[in-house]
Design an enzyme around this catalytic site. Structure first.
Site, PDB file in Angstrom:
ATOM      1  N   ALA A 189      34.351  36.762  58.425  1.00 12.92           N
ATOM      2  CA  ALA A 189      35.566  36.729  57.593  1.00 12.92           C
ATOM      3  C   ALA A 189      35.229  37.232  56.201  1.00 12.92           C
ATOM      4  CB  ALA A 189      36.144  35.319  57.551  1.00 12.92           C
ATOM      5  N   GLY A 190      34.554  38.377  56.144  1.00 14.35           N
ATOM      6  CA  GLY A 190      34.275  39.032  54.873  1.00 14.35           C
ATOM      7  C   GLY A 190      35.387  40.033  54.578  1.00 14.35           C
ATOM      8  N   VAL A 245      28.451  32.898  65.745  1.00 12.83           N
ATOM      9  CA  VAL A 245      28.479  33.490  67.080  1.00 12.83           C
ATOM     10  C   VAL A 245      27.059  33.604  67.619  1.00 12.83           C
ATOM     11  CG1 VAL A 245      29.043  35.589  68.377  1.00 12.83           C
ATOM     12  CG2 VAL A 245      30.642  34.696  66.653  1.00 12.83           C
ATOM     13  N   ALA A 327      33.048  52.235  47.363  1.00 16.39           N
ATOM     14  CA  ALA A 327      33.178  53.671  47.138  1.00 16.39           C
ATOM     15  C   ALA A 327      33.110  54.022  45.650  1.00 16.39           C
ATOM     16  CB  ALA A 327      34.501  54.155  47.731  1.00 16.39           C
ATOM     17  N   HIS A 451      57.966  43.811  29.983  1.00 13.14           N
ATOM     18  CA  HIS A 451      58.695  42.805  30.742  1.00 13.14           C
ATOM     19  C   HIS A 451      59.861  43.457  31.463  1.00 13.14           C
ATOM     20  CE1 HIS A 451      60.516  39.022  31.901  1.00 13.14           C
ATOM     21  NE2 HIS A 451      61.678  39.538  31.523  1.00 13.14           N
TER      22      HIS A 451
END
Ligand code: FAD
Ligand code: AMP
Length: 479
Positions: A189-190, A245, A327, A451
Site C-alpha cells: 500500500a505504497g 505476503v 520523475a 478568493h
C-alpha cells in the site's frame, strides 16, 4: 573514426532526456542512447515515466475518477445521468494516445535542440567511451568527454509471488488489464499500489491491499496519512496493514495468496494480483568491466551531491542513484549535471522535492513531517486547516482533506507542507516555492490569496501556525 560527443547520456527517461536537452541548449554536442522499444518495435523516449509510469497511470486515474464522479456524485450537484458503464477498451486507447503524444514530443524536442538520438543499448566501456549495441546486434563505439548514466529502475519482484503472464502482474501489467477484475489483490500500500488499486476499484473491482507494515504511509505526515486512510477505506479499498505476503498459488484462473497478520496465517483468493512492493535501480549491462563506477550496498550507482560517480567525467542521475524515485527529481538532477558539465555552478535542493500520490483526494507533501522534525530534535509549531471550511472546496463538492504546515518553533521557517485534498498535487507547488525561498509561516500568512480558491486553505494553515486562522472556530489562543 568513432563519432565524438561532449556528452553521451544513457537512457532517455525524465532524467536522461532532460539532461540531454539541457546539455544541447548549453551548446554541448550531445547524444542520448535509448533501448526501449514499444509494441510496434519502434524505439521510444520517455522511459518508465512516459511509457509505463507517471503518464499512463495518470491517464487511467483521471478517466476512472471522472467515471466515479459522474456515477456517484453528479446527482449531488444537480446533474442527472443515466446508468454509466466504463468502456475499458476506449480508456486504454485514450491512455495509449496520451503516451504516444508525450513520447513523440520528446523526439521532436531532441530534433529541435540538436540532440543525436542513438537507438540501442549503451554501455560505458571506459570513462570516455560508450559502446552502443543496436537492436540488430551491431555494435558501435562513441567517444565522449562526459557520460551521464540515467538507466532508471524496474519493479521489485518478491519470491512469494513470481509474476505470471496474466494473473500476477507488476505495475506495468496493471495498466493493461482489458477487463475489470472482480477480486483484485494489491501487494504493497505504497504510492504506486494505492494509485493502481484506486483505478480498478473505481472501475468496479473489489480491491484488497496487503501491506506488511503496521503504519500506513510512514513517509507521510501522520495527520495526513490517517485522514487519507479513512477516506480511501470509505471509497471501498480494503487496506490490510500488518499483512505480510508469504506465498501464492495459481489455481486455474485464480491466484490464492497466503499472508500472515496479527491473527496468524491467512489465505485470500483473487482474479488478478498486482505486486507493487517498490522499485530497484536498473544498471544491468550499463557498466563495462573495469570502468570503476562503484555501486552502493543497495545496488544504486554511488554518487555525491552533484551526481558525480566514483569515475571523473561520469555522472549518474535519477532512479539509478540514491534519493526519491520520482520523475521530477531525476529531471532536476539532469539539469544540474548538464550545467556542471557546461562549466556552470549548480546545486540541487534535495530538501524541497515534492511528492504526490494521485489518489482522490490527492496526497502531496514537501519537506519534513512533524514526526521527522521532532525526531531530528527540532522544536516545531504546526497549523492545520480542513478543506471542509474552505468555500471553494465546498463549491467544488470536494470538502475532504486538510492542509498542514510544520514550522520551526524558534525561527518560524517552514520545514514542511502536507496536504490531502482535491488537486493537492497542484497546491503543493506553493509549499515548494515557499521552502525554496526560505519563507516563514508568517510570510505565507501575510500573503494575499485569491478568493475563492482552495489555496486559501494553505493560507489559513499558515495563519493557524500562530493561532490566527480566520475561518476556524476552535483555533489556538493568539500569542
Ligand atoms: P526511467 O524513466 O526508468 O528511464 C530510464 C531509461 O533508460 C529507460 O527508458 C530505459 O529503457 C533506458 N535504459 C536503461 N538502460 C539502458 C541502456 N543500457 N542503454 C540505453 N537505454 C537504457 N514519478 C513521479 O514523479 N510522479 C508520478 O506520478 C509517478 N508515477 C509513477 C507510476 C508508476 C506506475 C511507476 C512505475 C512509476 C511512477 N513514477 C512517478 C516514478 C517515475 O516513473 C520514475 O521516478 C522516473 O521515470 C525515473 O526517471 P529516470 O530517467 O531515472 O528512469
Ligand atoms: P513503495 O516503496 O512506496 O512502492 O511501497 C511498497 C510497499 O510494499 C511498502 O510499503 C512495503 O512495506 C510493501 N511490501 C513489501 N513486501 C511486502 C510483502 N511481502 N507483503 C506485503 N507488503 C509488502
Amino acid at each position: 573514426m568513432a563519432d565524438k560527443f561532449d556528452v553521451i547520456v544513457i537512457g532517455a527517461g525524465p532524467g536522461g532526456y532532460v539532461a540531454a536537452i539541457r546539455a544541447a541548449q548549453l551548446g554541448l554536442k550531445t547524444a542520448c542512447v535509448e533501448k526501449w522499444v514499444n509494441k510496434e518495435g519502434k524505439t521510444v523516449h520517455g522511459g518508465t515515466c512516459l511509457n509505463v509510469g507517471c503518464i499512463p497511470s495518470k491517464a487511467l486515474l483521471e478517466t476512472s475518477h471522472k467515471f466515479v464522479e459522474a456515477r456517484d456524485h453528479y446527482d449531488e450537484i444537480g446533474i442527472e445521468v443515466g446508468e454509466l458503464t466504463p468502456n475499458i477498451a476506449k480508456m486504454l486507447e485514450f491512455k495509449e494516445k496520451v503516451i504516444a503524444k508525450n513520447v513523440g514530443g520528446i523526439s521532436a524536442l531532441f530534433k529541435a535542440n540538436g540532440v543525436t538520438a542513438l537507438e540501442g543499448t549503451g554501455k560505458v566501456i571506459s570513462s570516455k567511451q560508450v559502446e552502443v549495441t543496436g537492436h540488430d546486434g551491431e555494435k558501435a563505439t562513441y567517444d565522449a568527454d562526459n557520460i551521464v548514466i540515467a538507466s532508471g529502475s524496474v519493479p521489485v519482484e518478491i519470491p512469494p509471488t513470481p509474476l505470471t503472464d496474466n494473473l500476477i502482474v507488476d505495475s506495468s501489467g496493471a495498466l493493461e488489464f482489458t477487463e475489470v477484475p472482480k477480486r483484485l489483490g494489491v501487494i504493497g500500500a505504497g504510492v504506486i499500489g494505492l494509485e493502481l488499486g484506486s483505478v480498478w476499484s473505481r472501475l468496479g473491482s473489489e480491491v484488497t491491499m496487503l501491506e506488511a507494515m503496521d503504519t500506513f504511509l510512514p513517509v507521510v505526515d501522520q495527520a495526513v496519512a490517517k485522514e487519507t486512510l479513512k477516506l480511501l477505506k470509505k471509497q471501498g479499498l480494503d487496506i490490510k496493514l500488518g499483512a505480510r505476503v508469504t506465498g501464492s498459488e495459481v489455481k486455474g484462473n485464480e491466484v490464492v495468496v497466503k499472508y500472515t497478520d496479527s491473527k496468524g496465517e491467512q489465505e485470500v483468493t483473487f482474479d488478478k494480483l498486482i505486486v507493487c512492493v517498490g522499485r530497484r535501480p536498473y544498471t544491468q549491462g550499463v557498466l563495462g568491466d573495469d570502468v570503476g563506477v562503484k555501486l552502493d550496498e543497495r545496488g544504486f550507482i554511488f554518487v555525491d551531491d552533484h551526481c558525480r560517480t566514483s569515475v571523473p567525467g561520469v555522472y549518474a542521475i535519477g532512479d539509478c542513484v540514491r534519493g526519491l524515485m520520482l520523475a521530477h527529481k531525476a529531471s532536476e538532477e539532469g539539469v544540474m549535471v548538464a550545467d556542471i558539465i557546461a562549466g556552470h555552478k549548480a546545486e540541487m535542493n534535495y530538501d524541497a522535492i515534492p511528492s504526490v500520490i494521485y489518489t482522490a483526494p490527492e496526497v502531496a507533501w514537501v519537506g519534513m513531517t512533524e514526526e521527522e522534525a521532532k525526531s531530528a530534535g527540532i522544536e516545531v509549531k504546526t497549523g492545520s486547516f480542513p478543506f471542509s471550511a474552505n468555500g471553494r472546496a465546498l463549491a467544488n463538492n470536494a470538502p475532504d482533506g486538510l492542509a498542514k504546515i510544520v514550522a520551526d518553533a524558534e525561527t518560524d521557517r517552514i520545514l514542511g507542507v502536507h496536504i490531502v485534498s482535491q488537486h493537492a498535487g497542484e497546491l503543493i507547488a506553493q509549499g515548494v516555492i515557499a521552502m525554496e525561498f526560505g519563507s516563514s509561516a508568517e510570510d505565507l500568512a501575510l500573503t494575499c490569496y485569491a478568493h475563492p480558491s482552495t489555496s486559501e486553505a494553505i493560507h489559513e494553515a499558515a495563519l493557524a501556525v500562530d493561532g490566527h486562522a480566520i475561518h476556524m472556530a476552535n483555533r489556538k489562543k493568539r500569542k
